[in-house]
Design an enzyme around this catalytic site. Structure first.
Site, PDB file in Angstrom:
ATOM      1  N   SER A   1      -3.186   0.580  -1.842  1.00 29.94           N
ATOM      2  CA  SER A   1      -2.203   0.309  -1.182  1.00 29.94           C
ATOM      3  C   SER A   1      -0.975  -0.942  -1.515  1.00 29.94           C
ATOM      4  CB  SER A   1      -1.972   0.309  -0.009  1.00 29.94           C
ATOM      5  OG  SER A   1      -2.485   0.897   1.143  1.00 29.94           O
TER       6      SER A   1
ATOM      7  N   TYR B   1       2.942   9.925  -6.074  1.00 28.05           N
ATOM      8  CA  TYR B   1       2.034   8.485  -4.566  1.00 28.05           C
ATOM      9  C   TYR B   1       0.620   8.858  -5.210  1.00 28.05           C
ATOM     10  CZ  TYR B   1       1.316   7.061   0.012  1.00 28.05           C
ATOM     11  OH  TYR B   1       0.172   6.633   1.329  1.00 28.05           O
TER      12      TYR B   1
ATOM     13  N   TYR C   1      -1.561  -4.024   7.712  1.00 22.90           N
ATOM     14  CA  TYR C   1      -2.460  -2.554   9.130  1.00 22.90           C
ATOM     15  C   TYR C   1      -1.580  -2.806   9.424  1.00 22.90           C
ATOM     16  CZ  TYR C   1      -3.397  -0.178   4.379  1.00 22.90           C
ATOM     17  OH  TYR C   1      -4.163  -0.171   2.763  1.00 22.90           O
TER      18      TYR C   1
ATOM     19  N   VAL D   1      -7.186  -0.705   1.033  1.00 24.66           N
ATOM     20  CA  VAL D   1      -8.324  -0.216   0.829  1.00 24.66           C
ATOM     21  C   VAL D   1      -9.260   0.444   0.282  1.00 24.66           C
ATOM     22  CG1 VAL D   1      -7.716   1.514   2.909  1.00 24.66           C
ATOM     23  CG2 VAL D   1      -7.888   2.760   0.692  1.00 24.66           C
TER      24      VAL D   1
ATOM     25  N   LYS E   1       2.088  -0.822  -3.100  1.00 23.22           N
ATOM     26  CA  LYS E   1       3.402  -0.217  -1.948  1.00 23.22           C
ATOM     27  C   LYS E   1       4.326  -1.986  -2.487  1.00 23.22           C
ATOM     28  CE  LYS E   1       0.950   2.598   1.057  1.00 23.22           C
ATOM     29  NZ  LYS E   1       0.331   2.547   0.227  1.00 23.22           N
TER      30      LYS E   1
END
Lengths: 305, 305, 305, 305
Positions: free
Chosen positions: C65, C190, C241, C259, C68
């Site tokens: 992530s 993605y 998160y 992660v 992102k």
């Protein structure tokens, strides 16, 4: 029997003709959006299959979620109690395609009549038979006595084209290992079931096994007496989306509605009903349909309560 | 009548004696925590008030939420349909004292049997009568024929001392203008109602008006036939906390449970039941109680479905 | 500059070596499950690209992530403010792949760093460029100065095989018309982005444009000064998160975790950091990584607060 | 210093004068409902307490939730880390008085700036001091240098009269044993704090300790450097109700708003600000206030990012 249904149906049809607020048809696919809220039909089937009707009672329409009852019965007959490991039997308390509860409850849908639950039941039936939609169609033809019943391929294609929410539900449950078939296969079977065309007469007859405590039209047994009771109970508590409490309060019968405008209902040990009118209330139930059933139980006293 | 209840009750009591998993009593107040899950009583009342019983059927216990049914009936009889402007009649889909749905639905509780809804119904009854708990007690004495029925002041005091959640609910609904009385007054009336001590025999008799379609023990009418149907419908869809679907599925009767371990149930037009055993399942319903009712409907076939 | 980073990094590495509770690696795909919580690397990049490191700071790992942030910057640079019509910028308050808020907010994800939001941002970037993952890879290579950076095809394949939840999210948003590409295309792009392999040195350098107020490594401008501020703000409020508040409280820097065990962080106008250790806490953030950043800001005083 | 605040403030005031959409004052109590959205004041305080202002910068108004920052600092100074056992520090993701998350998280409010969290912090401060509101008032007088600061007893009485939601929150948390004082005592202290009247000049000065890394106006230390950083972090992630992400994105400073129309903000190590205008947006933040702070950071570049 002392009660004659024909004058009851005539009286209801007259009252419905005066009903000015009739809701709006579902508009997410063209085949439903063209429905006319003025259309109305109603049929009552005796335990022996004799049918009485009024209005458009012999005209086919899109059955939509009404078929979820038959799929449930067919899956329960084959799988028995273990079916409930995959789907619950509690009222939803939320709109019918909600993802919220599904998340809180780890991919086990609350009941077989919300979309998520019906997907799971279809998935199980397809896993056991390899042909969920075919098994359903055969059953409906046999019970209604109408061999012309069929899927409407245009409706199924329309549903598929607008099927992102159901695809989301299926993938979501698959992430919890609660879906056995590939998602595209499952969606195809599911949308075919929704697309069955049938009339009030067909559906009233096809529902008969639930009034006969599990016995099919040909006298064979589909469900045990206890299972028939169970399906009726799930219909009463979960059969009309987020309005199950209100439906029980007003009508007092196990019932199942669909966005095509149909509602089936059961008077255990006595008769079955199907009413149809395309105008829906904001919770997805036929306005004229609920009113007609409300009048039926009030006039005849044939409620379970 | 052909069916004799006594052998049925004896058979059920024998089966219950063998039930090893019996749940745990509620532990949030001392009076309930001391309950013994091995205790068991069951009574059936005919429409004429004749009562049959087994086990501890004449021993008083704390009725708790079971009295919500009588409060609802008394409020509905006085206020009629406008009562539903203050409380809904849909299953909750959430644990029985949840604030979540109350917030999403602007202070209108989902149904009269979750705590929030019972507070609203008590509030309305108190507004109309000035003595909600007194009206309830008079009614229970008259219907049961037991003039010794009374509140348990220790239990009411214990509930008040642990009443923060109900105080939160009441203040929260007051913030939506859905509470008419001062919150402390309302809580006093509410907790008194929960504290009524009665036996299975008392409650089976007192519930009789719901099997007699609204007619009280003295022959006078409390509810219209339609209202009696409605109360039964709300019991079936909302009477057993978050397990209403399962209760309908297994038992198939309108019923209402309480954390004291009692459950009342109605066979419309036929009889009423009360069963009691203090051990609860994780959803707050008596384990032996639900099992006994399940057995009763299976043995007698007296389900509404 | 007066502050020298090398002794700071050495001191942190020593302290981390003593850290006994180090969390557990993500286990949903094999490539991550094999991570060793004892592994640790950390790098700081000056504004001019000079990098200091300690431990496994040059060893590649799965960025997950963390990418992102770059995808967001690349999409924002091309689309500007209208990007926020498709995705919000509020903290989630819920676990990172929750469907709940998505439903309440009609298919508009809360922010670009929850999975749903990152899917939307990828969807927009792919719509504008026809090659979202390629554009990302080119950017990372250019900014890090490492032309060997690449996707890990095995990781991308593993993610796809476990991709039902993301498929559910994508279909769900498509049902609200908030996805422009076919869902399978979007998922491919993605998962490729998640699969990029890079080291702490690579990521610390590649993040430099956010400390340089929008200026890329070659001196050209990617983002306006205001946009760079905005990306940093979204990182601070939404980057870790469900622990963004705690991260801001402890570390006090804009940061984004993955992660795979990496976290990048920005000291605007001063430097950028990347730390990596595969053991995660229950909210998905690297245990040793958060501790190391906490120590860094405490020792150097380089917090934004 | 090179930057002079006076021309910046003049320029902002001119731009705000042209702002046509200015929101609506809070209307739940009369004292707030009479506010005029055209009113506007703004003040900047240097670290040494020198204040610059524009518009109604010396006019007292109702501080409301702005005082939650001071109560938090006073409680944290006395209790330290164990304060966080009673209240979290994560953004809420929900409207500011929501009960939903409180229920899911077992009576521990998400952060000290939602109403539930501020009740808990007040409860702790009152438990430690026996006079939470008095301690707050003394602190505000000392830090602002204005001995005339006081509660507005009419406002406190109005809040109490409309206090059912806060009473619900307090009772609800009490049911989880997260409230130490009797609920009526707690509500009295809480509403007094909300009722403090102060001006932009007063609040800008009183906030100074957060820009001075914990040092009070008299040079003594209230908070450790680390605690001051933490309070700033909580303000940035949670200080503006459900708009914290947007506020960070637009303004890029730790800030706290109140429904009286005030917002305080901190530029760590540099200065503090207070802006006031009674018109609120739909999320409860002053429209002109947010715009003025947005302009301030854009013109001066004094953002934390």
């Amino acid at each position: 029997m002392l009660l004659t249904f024909e004058p009851v149906l005539d009286r209801i049809a007259e009252e419905i003709a005066d009903l000015t607020e009739r809701g709006r048809p579902a508009d997410y696919i063209p085949a439903l959006a063209s429905g006319d809220p003025q259309d109305f039909g109603m049929a009552v089937a005796e335990l022996d299959g004799t049918v009485y009707g009024v209005g458009d009672w012999q005209r086919p329409f899109s059955t939509q979620s009404v078929t979820k009852v038959f799929t449930l019965a067919l899956a329960l007959a084959r799988k028995g109690e273990p079916l409930w490991d995959h789907v619950g039997r509690e009222p939803s308390g939320n709109p019918f395609n909600s993802l919220v509860q599904l998340e809180y409850e780890n991919g086990i849908p609350r009941n077989p009549f919300i979309n998520a639950g019906a997907l799971v039941v279809t998935d199980q039936l397809h896993r056991m038979t390899g042909d969920a939609s075919g098994v359903l169609l055969d059953f409906l033809r046999a019970e209604s006595g109408n061999q012309d019943l069929d899927f409407d391929r245009d409706v199924a294609a329309s549903e598929t084209a607008h099927g992102d929410r159901n695809a989301a539900l299926a993938h979501f449950m698959a992430s919890y290992d609660n879906i056995a078939n590939p998602v595209p296969t499952l969606l195809r079977e599911y949308f075919r079931q929704c697309s069955v065309e049938a009339s009030c007469a067909d559906l009233a007859r096809a529902t008969g096994f639930l009034a006969r405590h599990g016995i099919r039209a040909d006298g064979s047994r589909l469900l045990t007496r206890s299972q028939a009771k169970q399906v009726n109970a799930v219909m009463l508590t979960c059969g009309t989306y987020d309005a199950a409490g209100d439906f029980a309060y007003r009508v007092g019968l196990p019932g199942k509605s669909g966005v095509g405008g149909a509602i089936i209902a059961v008077v255990p040990g006595r008769c079955t009903l199907c009413v149809w009118s395309p105008g829906l209330d904001e919770r997805g139930n036929s306005v004229a349909g609920v009113t007609a059933l409300d009048r039926f139980t009030t006039i005849t006293g044939l409620s379970v309560f």
